[in-house]
Motif scaffolding. Sequence first.
Motif, mmCIF file in Angstrom:
data_model
loop_
_atom_site.group_PDB
_atom_site.id
_atom_site.type_symbol
_atom_site.label_atom_id
_atom_site.label_comp_id
_atom_site.label_asym_id
_atom_site.label_seq_id
_atom_site.Cartn_x
_atom_site.Cartn_y
_atom_site.Cartn_z
ATOM 1 N N ILE A 114 12.758 80.854 -9.689
ATOM 2 C CA ILE A 114 11.588 82.093 -9.661
ATOM 3 C C ILE A 114 12.481 82.484 -8.455
ATOM 4 O O ILE A 114 12.195 83.901 -8.814
ATOM 5 N N ALA A 115 12.826 82.246 -7.380
ATOM 6 C CA ALA A 115 13.182 82.560 -5.968
ATOM 7 C C ALA A 115 13.999 82.165 -5.564
ATOM 8 O O ALA A 115 14.122 81.943 -4.561
ATOM 9 N N GLY A 116 15.104 81.469 -6.453
ATOM 10 C CA GLY A 116 16.405 81.291 -5.783
ATOM 11 C C GLY A 116 15.849 79.968 -4.902
ATOM 12 O O GLY A 116 15.414 78.993 -4.857
ATOM 13 N N ARG A 117 17.153 80.349 -3.339
ATOM 14 C CA ARG A 117 16.002 78.599 -1.840
ATOM 15 C C ARG A 117 14.889 79.055 -1.499
ATOM 16 O O ARG A 117 15.442 79.470 -0.348
ATOM 17 N N VAL A 118 14.501 79.907 -1.587
ATOM 18 C CA VAL A 118 12.796 80.436 -1.177
ATOM 19 C C VAL A 118 11.983 78.409 -0.183
ATOM 20 O O VAL A 118 12.184 78.807 0.731
ATOM 21 N N TYR A 233 22.103 70.599 -1.743
ATOM 22 C CA TYR A 233 21.266 71.610 -2.924
ATOM 23 C C TYR A 233 21.815 72.825 -2.804
ATOM 24 O O TYR A 233 22.216 73.765 -4.406
ATOM 25 N N GLY A 234 22.299 73.239 -1.622
ATOM 26 C CA GLY A 234 23.331 74.561 -2.391
ATOM 27 C C GLY A 234 24.259 74.897 -3.384
ATOM 28 O O GLY A 234 24.879 76.173 -3.681
ATOM 29 N N ARG A 235 24.905 73.705 -3.391
ATOM 30 C CA ARG A 235 26.282 73.605 -4.871
ATOM 31 C C ARG A 235 25.725 73.276 -5.589
ATOM 32 O O ARG A 235 26.315 74.706 -6.326
ATOM 33 N N LEU A 247 16.150 86.729 -5.992
ATOM 34 C CA LEU A 247 17.305 86.760 -5.264
ATOM 35 C C LEU A 247 17.179 87.940 -3.870
ATOM 36 O O LEU A 247 16.794 88.498 -3.943
ATOM 37 N N VAL A 248 17.461 87.512 -2.656
ATOM 38 C CA VAL A 248 17.968 88.165 -1.355
ATOM 39 C C VAL A 248 18.486 89.028 -1.905
ATOM 40 O O VAL A 248 20.306 88.394 -2.035
ATOM 41 N N THR A 249 19.437 90.386 -2.390
ATOM 42 C CA THR A 249 19.962 90.572 -2.392
ATOM 43 C C THR A 249 20.300 92.123 -1.649
ATOM 44 O O THR A 249 19.536 93.180 -1.479
ATOM 45 N N GLY A 292 27.772 90.104 -0.693
ATOM 46 C CA GLY A 292 27.171 89.593 -2.755
ATOM 47 C C GLY A 292 27.022 87.748 -2.102
ATOM 48 O O GLY A 292 26.255 87.892 -1.174
ATOM 49 N N GLN A 293 26.318 87.578 -3.440
ATOM 50 C CA GLN A 293 25.375 86.525 -3.422
ATOM 51 C C GLN A 293 26.147 85.576 -2.975
ATOM 52 O O GLN A 293 27.171 84.872 -3.353
ATOM 53 N N GLN A 294 25.856 83.935 -1.797
ATOM 54 C CA GLN A 294 26.739 82.961 -1.034
ATOM 55 C C GLN A 294 25.584 81.667 -1.383
ATOM 56 O O GLN A 294 24.706 82.086 -1.171
ATOM 57 N N MET A 295 26.739 80.621 -1.631
ATOM 58 C CA MET A 295 25.976 79.657 -0.961
ATOM 59 C C MET A 295 25.100 79.297 -0.316
ATOM 60 O O MET A 295 24.398 78.610 0.083
ATOM 61 N N GLU A 296 25.904 80.032 0.871
ATOM 62 C CA GLU A 296 25.372 79.890 2.773
ATOM 63 C C GLU A 296 23.924 80.522 2.684
ATOM 64 O O GLU A 296 23.023 80.290 3.850
ATOM 65 N N CYS A 297 23.382 81.793 1.919
ATOM 66 C CA CYS A 297 22.385 82.151 1.631
ATOM 67 C C CYS A 297 21.217 80.991 1.393
ATOM 68 O O CYS A 297 20.947 80.491 0.659
#
Length: 487
Positions: A114-118, A233-235, A247-249, A292-297
């Motif tokens: 629903i909301a990515g890495r919330v 988790y980020g992976r 996602l934060v965009t 852009g979207q990044q694993m570190e976000c």
Amino acid sequence: MKTMAKPEAVAIPKPNEGGDGPLYADRVKVHPRIFKGAFRQWKTRLLWVFLALYHCFAWVRWDRGEGVPDQAILFDLPGRRAYIFWIEIWPQEVYYLTGLLILAAVSLFAASAIAGRVWCGFACFQTVWTDLFMMVEKFIEGDRNKRIRLDKAPLSLDKITKRIAKHVIWILISLFMGLSFLWYFNDAPTITKEILSGELGGWALITLGILSSMTYLMAGFAREQVCFYMCPYGRFQGVMTDEDSLLVTYEDWRGEPRAKPGKNRDFSERGHCVDCSLCVQACPTGIDIREGQQMECIGCGLCIDACNTMMEKFDLPKNLISYDSYTNMIAREKGLGKQVHLIRPRTIYYAVILTAVLAVLLTSLGMRERLEVNIIRDRAPLFVTLSDGTIRNGYTYKILNMESELKNYELSIEGLDKVNMTMIGQEAKEQPKLDLTVGADRIGAFKIFLKAPRAVLDGKSTDIDFILKDKETGDILSQTTVFRGPN
């Protein structure tokens, strides 16, 4: 028109082509800048809520009767029990904890869809403790620019004083965190008194030291490095999100081409991004969301607060950076209506799995027996032929009384005629029935011998039933085993 930015924003150092110098670049310390906004408020509120819940739940009392711990949440390792409010979990019921872990994992997957890495941005323990440590750092050393200047400044009395004060508070917080963890595995008031009186020792003291040290190191020094290199988790979050996940965009269709504002505040033929880098300054992991979207976000949304601050100054629409989906971003770029699909196959599947697992857990808890019996028949010897020609078998009979009151039982045998029983401690009595007593929330182990004439046996193995009857309720529990004899 550009719709997708580069997938990576963190600069990866290249190996030295000449073979000289270090292979890896030193870490650049991140100094996040604090901006007021909705996401900052939510992070702060949730920080105090989670800390309050974590530290207070161990002190909640729950009356379970005499002789049973009255701590609402307690993982009693010496007593081999787990108490979670009205639920008591025995070692053989560890599958309930497995069910809770499955619920937590699927809930995490659903939140990600629903909301990515919330979860990472607002509720992860690493995020919560790091935010608390950063609050202490800001209170003592000042905001971002002051902290940067202090890092670069030579040693002075002011710098030493501030650093000592900061680390002392960090250590105290870490010790308190370690103590709070121990509360859930011991009686909270008792172990607190032991620590304050200097009586704590053994594994409890080792655990306190390890947890306190890890909190101090991870929240005070490693910080975003834990998210980059230690947390898996980020992976794999990419497989849990899709084009409809929020996602934060960075809305590059609206922000590009970016440029410094200068004296000309006309945005009619240029993007709304003024290249102020406030979003980078606000990011606790130090990335540039515009790339852009990044694993570190970690999805904390603090860059949204920072960007909205700048949009207000230029009287531009907010949410140049926002929680948005790829589908909605494309729709807005094309001038279409809002496209947000929270209910879709992926989220429906997760909801069905969550409902099913929760239903199985609740049904199992509601229907589980509070009495269990285990029978272990002696294997050496298989049987004994007594001087009068009768055959004797030995059994270890265990009763698990999971009630919070003492229970009296009557034990009898079915399937074998003319059988008599004796029990260690009552060897002088041979009788067809035995009276057994098991304390509240205890395991009763009894050594029982059965003796029967050889003539009533059905060959070398006769099926028999141990019948246990609760004297108060009349409930009966039957367990089948065998009685061995000669051919």
